[in-house]
Design a protein around this motif. Structure first.
Motif, PDB file in Angstrom:
ATOM      1  N   GLY A  52      11.771   6.216  -0.822  1.00 32.20           N
ATOM      2  CA  GLY A  52      10.544   6.091  -1.088  1.00 32.20           C
ATOM      3  C   GLY A  52      10.048   6.684   0.028  1.00 32.20           C
ATOM      4  N   ASN A  53       9.047   5.591   0.924  1.00 34.27           N
ATOM      5  CA  ASN A  53       7.903   6.226   1.850  1.00 34.27           C
ATOM      6  C   ASN A  53       9.102   4.815   3.453  1.00 34.27           C
ATOM      7  N   LEU A  54      10.114   3.923   2.509  1.00 33.46           N
ATOM      8  CA  LEU A  54      10.924   3.243   3.629  1.00 33.46           C
ATOM      9  C   LEU A  54      11.871   4.115   4.515  1.00 33.46           C
ATOM     10  N   VAL A  55      12.015   4.155   5.318  1.00 33.10           N
ATOM     11  CA  VAL A  55      13.077   4.685   6.188  1.00 33.10           C
ATOM     12  C   VAL A  55      14.029   3.813   7.377  1.00 33.10           C
ATOM     13  N   THR A  56      15.416   4.225   6.679  1.00 31.70           N
ATOM     14  CA  THR A  56      15.977   3.004   7.947  1.00 31.70           C
ATOM     15  C   THR A  56      17.662   3.758   8.051  1.00 31.70           C
TER      16      THR A  56
ATOM     17  N   GLU B 199       0.799  -1.386  -0.639  1.00 29.49           N
ATOM     18  CA  GLU B 199       0.097   0.377  -0.184  1.00 29.49           C
ATOM     19  C   GLU B 199       0.878   0.993  -0.375  1.00 29.49           C
ATOM     20  N   ASP B 200       1.755   1.037  -0.260  1.00 32.49           N
ATOM     21  CA  ASP B 200       3.351   2.247  -0.564  1.00 32.49           C
ATOM     22  C   ASP B 200       3.065   3.250   0.654  1.00 32.49           C
ATOM     23  N   LYS B 201       2.602   2.061   2.467  1.00 32.56           N
ATOM     24  CA  LYS B 201       2.842   3.328   3.418  1.00 32.56           C
ATOM     25  C   LYS B 201       4.045   3.172   3.920  1.00 32.56           C
ATOM     26  N   PRO B 202       4.237   4.862   4.938  1.00 36.66           N
ATOM     27  CA  PRO B 202       5.635   4.913   5.918  1.00 36.66           C
ATOM     28  C   PRO B 202       6.038   3.304   6.310  1.00 36.66           C
TER      29      PRO B 202
END
Length: 197
Positions: A161-165, A111-114
């Motif tokens: 994108g919406n992924l933060v690592t 769903e391309d959610k954060p």
């Protein structure tokens, strides 16, 4: 500010700072954070482990606190959440063996959610097969796992994108700031009061 409902995946021996700090910081800002763990309910606790970096070949581990869960894992409906937080520590090693955890994780990517994942939390993302074609980081010893899952590795806080690592809890300031930006959370930076002479 738009309040978001955020799901946080915890487990026994989750890293102490990596579960406590995001949970408290996100709630302090005004987001609603639901902390859950497989086979546990609201009010149950997860023991935490404190991982530190003291010059050895890997992290040291010490007993942490009891982290209280806020919601029942069995009641989680991923569609009701706006974002996902996956802390590290020992927990991801076994949380990734739960099909329900992997299904929940896949929902946020589909769903391309954060999603904010830190340290060993990348083990869950790799097991869920959601890293293919991504650029990300995690605890340095996981580089082979992350590359094996089809991702490009970096050695720093990374937003794809919406992924933060991030690599571990010392990354909290930058990692959380990036996650808040992905969430669209605008935090006013107050000027410190002048000290009286």
């Amino acid at each position: 500010m738009t309040e978001h409902r955020i799901l946080l995946l915890a487990g026994d021996f989750v890293e102490d700072y990596e579960v406590m700090v995001p949970f408290q910081a996100l709630e302090m800002i005004g987001h609603e954070v639901h902390a859950v763990c497989p086979e546990k309910e609201a009010g149950d606790t997860c023991p935490t482990a404190i991982h530190d970096f003291e010059g050895d070949q890997t992290y040291t581990e010490k007993p942490g606190h009891q982290f209280e869960l806020t919601h029942d894992f069995d009641a989680v409906e991923p569609s009701e959440y706006d974002a996902l937080v996956v802390p590290g520590g020992r927990a991801p090693e076994y949380l990734r063996t739960y099909d329900e955890v992997l299904e929940i994780t896949r929902h946020f990517f589909a769903e391309d959610k954060p999603v904010a994942a830190l340290c060993h939390g990348l083990q869950i993302l790799a097991a869920a097969d959601v890293l293919e074609g991504r650029t990300c980081t995690g605890y340095p010893a996981l580089e082979a796992d992350v590359r094996g899952a089809g991702a490009e590795w970096t050695g720093e806080v990374t937003r794809d994108g919406n992924l933060v690592t991030g690599q571990a809890w010392p990354d909290h300031p930058e990692w959380l700031a990036e996650f808040l930006e992905v969430l669209g959370t605008d935090v006013d930076h107050a000027e410190p009061a002048a000290a009286d002479d």
